[in-house]
Design a protein around this motif. Structure first.
Motif, PDB file in Angstrom:
ATOM      1  N   ARG A   9       0.836  -1.204   0.000  1.00 30.32           N
ATOM      2  CA  ARG A   9       0.000   0.000   0.000  1.00 30.32           C
ATOM      3  C   ARG A   9       0.874   1.259   0.000  1.00 30.32           C
ATOM      4  N   ASN A  10       1.901   1.289   0.845  1.00 26.98           N
ATOM      5  CA  ASN A  10       2.776   2.462   0.919  1.00 26.98           C
ATOM      6  C   ASN A  10       3.541   2.681  -0.383  1.00 26.98           C
ATOM      7  N   GLN A  11       4.035   1.612  -0.992  1.00 22.47           N
ATOM      8  CA  GLN A  11       4.801   1.766  -2.230  1.00 22.47           C
ATOM      9  C   GLN A  11       3.916   2.215  -3.389  1.00 22.47           C
ATOM     10  N   ILE A  12       2.697   1.737  -3.441  1.00 23.69           N
ATOM     11  CA  ILE A  12       1.777   2.210  -4.486  1.00 23.69           C
ATOM     12  C   ILE A  12       1.474   3.687  -4.272  1.00 23.69           C
ATOM     13  N   ASP A  13       1.248   4.103  -3.032  1.00 21.49           N
ATOM     14  CA  ASP A  13       1.027   5.528  -2.749  1.00 21.49           C
ATOM     15  C   ASP A  13       2.244   6.358  -3.165  1.00 21.49           C
ATOM     16  N   ASP A  14       3.448   5.860  -2.861  1.00 19.74           N
ATOM     17  CA  ASP A  14       4.670   6.574  -3.239  1.00 19.74           C
ATOM     18  C   ASP A  14       4.836   6.639  -4.753  1.00 19.74           C
ATOM     19  N   ALA A  15       4.494   5.564  -5.448  1.00 24.27           N
ATOM     20  CA  ALA A  15       4.596   5.555  -6.915  1.00 24.27           C
ATOM     21  C   ALA A  15       3.625   6.572  -7.522  1.00 24.27           C
ATOM     22  N   ARG A  16       2.435   6.650  -6.972  1.00 21.33           N
ATOM     23  CA  ARG A  16       1.447   7.617  -7.473  1.00 21.33           C
ATOM     24  C   ARG A  16       1.919   9.057  -7.255  1.00 21.33           C
ATOM     25  N   ALA A  17       2.692   9.282  -6.205  1.00 19.71           N
ATOM     26  CA  ALA A  17       3.198  10.625  -5.910  1.00 19.71           C
ATOM     27  C   ALA A  17       4.483  10.941  -6.674  1.00 19.71           C
ATOM     28  N   SER A  18       5.097   9.941  -7.275  1.00 19.48           N
ATOM     29  CA  SER A  18       6.369  10.118  -7.978  1.00 19.48           C
ATOM     30  C   SER A  18       6.146  10.583  -9.416  1.00 19.48           C
ATOM     31  N   ALA A  19       7.006  11.470  -9.876  1.00 25.52           N
ATOM     32  CA  ALA A  19       6.934  11.941 -11.268  1.00 25.52           C
ATOM     33  C   ALA A  19       7.208  10.814 -12.250  1.00 25.52           C
ATOM     34  N   HIS A  20       7.927   9.785 -11.809  1.00 24.01           N
ATOM     35  CA  HIS A  20       8.265   8.659 -12.693  1.00 24.01           C
ATOM     36  C   HIS A  20       7.263   7.508 -12.590  1.00 24.01           C
ATOM     37  N   GLY A  21       6.338   7.597 -11.640  1.00 18.49           N
ATOM     38  CA  GLY A  21       5.316   6.566 -11.499  1.00 18.49           C
ATOM     39  C   GLY A  21       5.825   5.252 -10.942  1.00 18.49           C
ATOM     40  N   ARG A  22       6.906   5.305 -10.179  1.00 18.87           N
ATOM     41  CA  ARG A  22       7.410   4.060  -9.599  1.00 18.87           C
ATOM     42  C   ARG A  22       8.058   4.326  -8.242  1.00 18.87           C
ATOM     43  N   SER A  23       8.109   3.257  -7.461  1.00 16.39           N
ATOM     44  CA  SER A  23       8.708   3.322  -6.137  1.00 16.39           C
ATOM     45  C   SER A  23       9.164   1.918  -5.760  1.00 16.39           C
ATOM     46  N   ALA A  24      10.231   1.832  -4.979  1.00 20.88           N
ATOM     47  CA  ALA A  24      10.723   0.524  -4.546  1.00 20.88           C
ATOM     48  C   ALA A  24      11.251   0.627  -3.122  1.00 20.88           C
ATOM     49  N   HIS A  25      11.111  -0.469  -2.400  1.00 17.27           N
ATOM     50  CA  HIS A  25      11.620  -0.523  -1.033  1.00 17.27           C
ATOM     51  C   HIS A  25      12.243  -1.894  -0.788  1.00 17.27           C
ATOM     52  N   LEU A  26      13.558  -1.917  -0.578  1.00 18.63           N
ATOM     53  CA  LEU A  26      14.273  -3.127  -0.197  1.00 18.63           C
ATOM     54  C   LEU A  26      14.023  -3.354   1.290  1.00 18.63           C
ATOM     55  N   PHE A  27      13.323  -4.413   1.623  1.00 24.79           N
ATOM     56  CA  PHE A  27      12.978  -4.618   3.025  1.00 24.79           C
ATOM     57  C   PHE A  27      13.677  -5.810   3.657  1.00 24.79           C
ATOM     58  N   LEU A  28      14.322  -6.638   2.852  1.00 31.35           N
ATOM     59  CA  LEU A  28      15.063  -7.755   3.408  1.00 31.35           C
ATOM     60  C   LEU A  28      16.379  -7.875   2.656  1.00 31.35           C
ATOM     61  N   HIS A  29      17.468  -7.842   3.401  1.00 29.02           N
ATOM     62  CA  HIS A  29      18.808  -7.945   2.823  1.00 29.02           C
ATOM     63  C   HIS A  29      19.598  -8.859   3.740  1.00 29.02           C
ATOM     64  N   ASP A  30      19.818 -10.081   3.290  1.00 31.56           N
ATOM     65  CA  ASP A  30      20.502 -11.079   4.097  1.00 31.56           C
ATOM     66  C   ASP A  30      21.532 -11.769   3.215  1.00 31.56           C
ATOM     67  N   GLY A  31      22.789 -11.347   3.316  1.00 31.10           N
ATOM     68  CA  GLY A  31      23.824 -11.891   2.441  1.00 31.10           C
ATOM     69  C   GLY A  31      23.450 -11.619   0.995  1.00 31.10           C
ATOM     70  N   PRO A  32      23.428 -12.651   0.147  1.00 29.67           N
ATOM     71  CA  PRO A  32      23.083 -12.443  -1.260  1.00 29.67           C
ATOM     72  C   PRO A  32      21.572 -12.375  -1.527  1.00 29.67           C
ATOM     73  N   LEU A  33      20.757 -12.583  -0.500  1.00 28.36           N
ATOM     74  CA  LEU A  33      19.298 -12.579  -0.666  1.00 28.36           C
ATOM     75  C   LEU A  33      18.735 -11.174  -0.507  1.00 28.36           C
TER      76      LEU A  33
END
Length: 120
Positions: A9-33
């Motif tokens: 929900r938050n990323q879609i809201d951020d994408a709608r507010a972005s001039a480029h129409g996209r948003s991303a959030h890295l929420f899990l970073h564990d070694g190569p994953l």
């Protein structure tokens, strides 16, 4: 622990507010994953890019088209392995996807047999 519904929900809201129409959030970073929620508004795209050694894409909301080697259309709940060649992503409607990627794979895990000396 992150809530995937809230992140979506938050990323879609951020994408709608972005001039480029996209948003991303890295929420899990564990070694190569890596796990990332990516949101795109209808008609927005991620241009073609190189694939990591291993990755999957799950549609959390909306409808997207995977471009590149083919034109696979995916809807909510569908999951697919990403192609190993260059590919892109086009949102056919406001969408969010879960990208799960492995950024490096040890040489041995790619199917190569261990050298005879290492096998003992």
């Amino acid at each position: 622990m992150d809530n995937l519904n809230t992140l979506t929900r938050n990323q879609i809201d951020d994408a709608r507010a972005s001039a480029h129409g996209r948003s991303a959030h890295l929420f899990l970073h564990d070694g190569p994953l890596r796990q990332t929620v990516i949101a795109l508004t209808a008609g927005s795209a991620l241009d073609e890019h190189n694939a990591p050694p291993a990755a999957s894409l799950q549609v959390l909301r909306g409808r997207v088209r995977l471009t590149g080697g083919g034109h696979e259309e995916l809807t909510v709940g569908q999951v697919t392995a990403l192609p190993h060649e260059r590919h892109g992503l086009l949102a056919l409607e406001d969408s969010a996807v879960l990208l799960t990627a492995v950024t490096e794979v040890p040489h041995r895990a790619r199917g190569a047999a261990a050298p005879a000396a290492a096998r003992g």
